[in-house]
Write an enzyme that holds these catalytic residues in place. Sequence first.
Site, PDB file in Angstrom:
ATOM      1  N   HIS A  53       0.555  -1.018   0.052  1.00 60.17           N
ATOM      2  CA  HIS A  53      -0.440  -0.068  -0.042  1.00 60.17           C
ATOM      3  C   HIS A  53       1.124   1.328   0.250  1.00 60.17           C
ATOM      4  O   HIS A  53       1.715   1.273   0.890  1.00 60.17           O
ATOM      5  CB  HIS A  53      -0.687   0.719   1.187  1.00 60.17           C
ATOM      6  N   GLU A  55       1.035   4.137   1.300  1.00 60.79           N
ATOM      7  CA  GLU A  55       1.211   4.390   3.082  1.00 60.79           C
ATOM      8  C   GLU A  55       2.266   3.435   3.573  1.00 60.79           C
ATOM      9  O   GLU A  55       3.432   4.292   4.238  1.00 60.79           O
ATOM     10  CB  GLU A  55       0.056   4.187   3.884  1.00 60.79           C
ATOM     11  N   CYS A  86      -2.240  -0.105   7.531  1.00 56.41           N
ATOM     12  CA  CYS A  86      -2.186   1.637   7.548  1.00 56.41           C
ATOM     13  C   CYS A  86      -1.674   1.725   8.418  1.00 56.41           C
ATOM     14  O   CYS A  86      -0.940   2.748   9.374  1.00 56.41           O
ATOM     15  CB  CYS A  86      -1.921   1.546   5.989  1.00 56.41           C
TER      16      CYS A  86
END
Length: 152
Positions: A53, A55, A86
Site C-alpha cells: 500500500h 502508506e 496502514c
Amino acid sequence: MCGDHDFLEQAICLAAANVAEGGRPFGAVLVREGQVVTEASNQMHLQQDPTAHAELLCIRQASELLASNRLDGCVIYASGQPCPMCLSAMHLCGISRVVFAAANADGEPFGLSTAGVYQQLGLPLAQQSLCIEHVAHSAMSALYQRWHALHA
C-alpha cells in the site's frame, strides 16, 4: 512552504498516475517538518504483494532513509482513507498525523472500502471471520524476559 492542501494534491496526483499505469487509485506522501521525505503509490499490482500500500511503502522508505523505525513528528497525506493495516503501522512507528481525501464511504461503490475490515477488527477475536487461535507456550515468557534484559 507547502500546506495540507498541497501535500494532499500531491498524493492525489500519485494516485491518478497509478490508475493510468494500471494500478489502484492510492497515493501517499510522507512529510516531516514541512518537507517531503517520501512518496509512493499503491504497488500491489506490480509487486503481487497485498501489503504494498502507498502508506506502507512511504513508511518503509522513510524508515530506511532516516535510519529509524520511529517516524515521530511525520505526517502522511493519502488519497484514500488508510486501511487498518496502514493505520496500525502509523501508530506503531509514531506518525503524528494523517490527512486523507476520500473516505471509505466514497470508495464503497467501487469496491475500494476497508470498512468491513475495520468492523471485523472491532470484534472479539473469537467472533472474527478469520480463525484466530492462541496457543500459550512457556518458552515465550523467557524469550520476552531475555529481550527486555537486552533492551532495558
